[in-house]
Write a protein that holds these residues in place. Structure first.
Motif, PDB file in Angstrom:
ATOM      1  N   LEU A   1       5.660  46.460  54.330  1.00  0.00           N
ATOM      2  CA  LEU A   1       5.606  45.226  53.498  1.00  0.00           C
ATOM      3  C   LEU A   1       6.103  44.158  54.302  1.00  0.00           C
ATOM      4  N   HIS A   2       7.305  44.243  54.990  1.00  0.00           N
ATOM      5  CA  HIS A   2       7.849  43.165  55.806  1.00  0.00           C
ATOM      6  C   HIS A   2       7.117  43.087  57.147  1.00  0.00           C
ATOM      7  N   ILE A   3       6.201  43.770  57.605  1.00  0.00           N
ATOM      8  CA  ILE A   3       5.192  43.337  58.618  1.00  0.00           C
ATOM      9  C   ILE A   3       4.045  42.412  58.100  1.00  0.00           C
ATOM     10  N   LEU A   4       3.715  42.892  56.856  1.00  0.00           N
ATOM     11  CA  LEU A   4       2.287  41.961  56.350  1.00  0.00           C
ATOM     12  C   LEU A   4       3.008  40.780  56.048  1.00  0.00           C
ATOM     13  N   PHE A   5       4.087  40.530  55.604  1.00  0.00           N
ATOM     14  CA  PHE A   5       4.766  39.145  55.060  1.00  0.00           C
ATOM     15  C   PHE A   5       4.898  38.448  56.524  1.00  0.00           C
ATOM     16  N   ALA A   6       5.537  39.067  57.380  1.00  0.00           N
ATOM     17  CA  ALA A   6       5.713  38.331  58.629  1.00  0.00           C
ATOM     18  C   ALA A   6       4.710  37.990  59.438  1.00  0.00           C
ATOM     19  N   LEU A   7       3.352  38.736  59.236  1.00  0.00           N
ATOM     20  CA  LEU A   7       2.334  38.178  59.914  1.00  0.00           C
ATOM     21  C   LEU A   7       1.827  36.866  58.998  1.00  0.00           C
ATOM     22  N   ARG A   8       1.734  37.054  57.894  1.00  0.00           N
ATOM     23  CA  ARG A   8       1.512  35.865  57.069  1.00  0.00           C
ATOM     24  C   ARG A   8       2.377  34.650  57.329  1.00  0.00           C
ATOM     25  N   ARG A   9       3.409  34.670  57.241  1.00  0.00           N
ATOM     26  CA  ARG A   9       4.319  33.487  57.607  1.00  0.00           C
ATOM     27  C   ARG A   9       4.106  32.947  59.077  1.00  0.00           C
ATOM     28  N   LEU A  10       4.232  34.020  59.820  1.00  0.00           N
ATOM     29  CA  LEU A  10       3.998  33.551  61.420  1.00  0.00           C
ATOM     30  C   LEU A  10       2.884  32.883  61.651  1.00  0.00           C
ATOM     31  N   THR A  11       1.696  33.399  61.226  1.00  0.00           N
ATOM     32  CA  THR A  11       0.311  32.626  61.091  1.00  0.00           C
ATOM     33  C   THR A  11       0.490  31.183  60.565  1.00  0.00           C
ATOM     34  N   GLN A  12       1.380  31.131  59.606  1.00  0.00           N
ATOM     35  CA  GLN A  12       1.315  29.810  58.863  1.00  0.00           C
ATOM     36  C   GLN A  12       2.207  28.956  59.790  1.00  0.00           C
ATOM     37  N   GLY A  13       2.818  29.216  61.048  1.00  0.00           N
ATOM     38  CA  GLY A  13       3.743  28.573  61.579  1.00  0.00           C
ATOM     39  C   GLY A  13       5.071  28.495  61.383  1.00  0.00           C
ATOM     40  N   ALA A  14       5.513  29.416  60.795  1.00  0.00           N
ATOM     41  CA  ALA A  14       7.156  29.821  60.494  1.00  0.00           C
ATOM     42  C   ALA A  14       7.461  30.507  61.790  1.00  0.00           C
ATOM     43  N   SER A  15       8.835  29.977  62.245  1.00  0.00           N
ATOM     44  CA  SER A  15       9.500  30.491  63.695  1.00  0.00           C
ATOM     45  C   SER A  15       9.774  31.930  63.109  1.00  0.00           C
ATOM     46  N   VAL A  16      10.181  32.776  64.101  1.00  0.00           N
ATOM     47  CA  VAL A  16      10.462  34.076  64.350  1.00  0.00           C
ATOM     48  C   VAL A  16      12.078  34.059  63.525  1.00  0.00           C
ATOM     49  N   GLN A  17      12.882  33.115  63.822  1.00  0.00           N
ATOM     50  CA  GLN A  17      14.456  33.382  63.284  1.00  0.00           C
ATOM     51  C   GLN A  17      13.906  33.031  61.639  1.00  0.00           C
ATOM     52  N   ALA A  18      13.157  31.922  61.171  1.00  0.00           N
ATOM     53  CA  ALA A  18      12.808  31.709  59.747  1.00  0.00           C
ATOM     54  C   ALA A  18      12.456  32.901  59.091  1.00  0.00           C
ATOM     55  N   VAL A  19      11.463  33.714  59.707  1.00  0.00           N
ATOM     56  CA  VAL A  19      10.885  34.855  59.050  1.00  0.00           C
ATOM     57  C   VAL A  19      11.861  36.091  59.058  1.00  0.00           C
ATOM     58  N   ALA A  20      12.796  36.142  59.945  1.00  0.00           N
ATOM     59  CA  ALA A  20      13.931  37.070  59.927  1.00  0.00           C
ATOM     60  C   ALA A  20      14.870  36.887  58.881  1.00  0.00           C
ATOM     61  N   VAL A  21      15.099  35.553  58.591  1.00  0.00           N
ATOM     62  CA  VAL A  21      16.179  35.133  57.466  1.00  0.00           C
ATOM     63  C   VAL A  21      15.407  35.459  56.228  1.00  0.00           C
ATOM     64  N   GLU A  22      14.109  35.147  55.857  1.00  0.00           N
ATOM     65  CA  GLU A  22      13.252  35.245  54.582  1.00  0.00           C
ATOM     66  C   GLU A  22      13.350  36.653  54.439  1.00  0.00           C
TER      67      GLU A  22
END
Length: 273
Positions: free
Chosen positions: A220-241
């Motif tokens: 689930l984290h992989i899927l969430f990360a791909l969605r957020r990163l594709t939307q332009g979120a930074s790796v740091q922001a995704v890690a926190v989320e």
């Protein structure tokens, strides 16, 4: 962006009404669309024909076959014929779709899955969207369609789904994790929340998803990360989320699961405008 607009005499006798993809007497039929949306959802439906959805920009999420499937750029979701499914999309999305006659897709997966799309396969699909709907089966377009199906049958399968268990209590856990993927509760803590013994929870989850609890949540984290990163979120922001202590811990998890760090994974799927 190519679209097909068949006339009535292309697909049958005049006056037969609304055009349907199911009516096209060809192995494949394709089209595409580019949209910017705050959110769009297609309710549960199915097609007699098998369907391929390829995203060029943005991410589409599909729920089908007891799972949630995510379609990042340069990947496609394959949906066998007559399989009920729903789809959602948000943001700037460019998507192409391909419908395939069942008897023309015998070498393709019989279950819903995500496929990694090579540049050659992508170009073939885009070419098909520009062909006449009733292309000449024995001509050049017919040969292109045959090559497309051959290449599609060889496309590598990507594991970009989050299995949804049938068990009621496990589905509640899945819904809670999807609503708050940063929840780092252990399986023992979920056991207490759902009143299921830890061993029972682990056994049911393994039986219904083929995964341990940790692997299931990681997916689930992989899927969430791909969605957020594709939307332009930074790796740091995704890690926190996602509740990781830092970006390095998140990147390590992603690399172990996907074989490469997130920046490289997405860079290899970028498609030139």
């Amino acid at each position: 962006m190519p679209f097909y607009h068949p006339s009535e005499n292309e697909i049958g006798s005049p006056g037969r009404g609304t055009f349907s993809l199911e009516d096209v007497p060809r192995a494949v039929v394709a089209g595409g669309a580019a949209i910017v949306t705050k959110g769009i959802e297609l309710a549960v439906h199915s097609h007699r024909k098998a369907q391929l959805l390829l995203t060029v920009r943005g991410i589409i999420t599909c729920e089908a076959d007891k799972g949630v499937w995510i379609v990042p750029p340069r990947c496609a979701v394959w949906i066998p014929g007559n399989l009920p499914h729903s789809m959602t999309a948000a943001g700037e999305v460019e998507v192409y779709w391909l419908f395939v006659e069942p008897d023309a897709a015998s070498a393709l997966p019989r279950q819903c899955c995500t496929l990694s799309i090579s540049p050659l396969l992508e170009h073939l699909l885009l070419h098909v969207t520009e062909m006449p709907v009733l292309y000449d089966i024995d001509g050049a377009d017919g040969r292109i369609a045959t090559v497309l199906l051959d290449q599609l049958s060889r496309a590598p399968v990507d594991k970009l789904n989050f299995p949804m268990p049938a068990d009621t209590k496990l589905r509640k856990i899945a819904a809670a994790l999807m609503a708050d993927p940063s929840d780092r509760a252990t399986m023992d803590e979920w056991s207490q929340r759902t009143s299921i013994a830890p061993r029972t929870l682990a056994r049911i989850l393994q039986r219904e998803t083929g995964m341990s609890f940790g692997r299931w949540r990681q997916q689930l984290h992989i899927l969430f990360a791909l969605r957020r990163l594709t939307q332009g979120a930074s790796v740091q922001a995704v890690a926190v989320e996602l509740g990781y202590e830092g970006a390095s811990a998140f990147v390590t998890m992603f690399r172990k699961a996907m074989g490469k760090p997130p920046a490289r994974y997405l860079a290899e799927r970028q498609i030139d405008s």
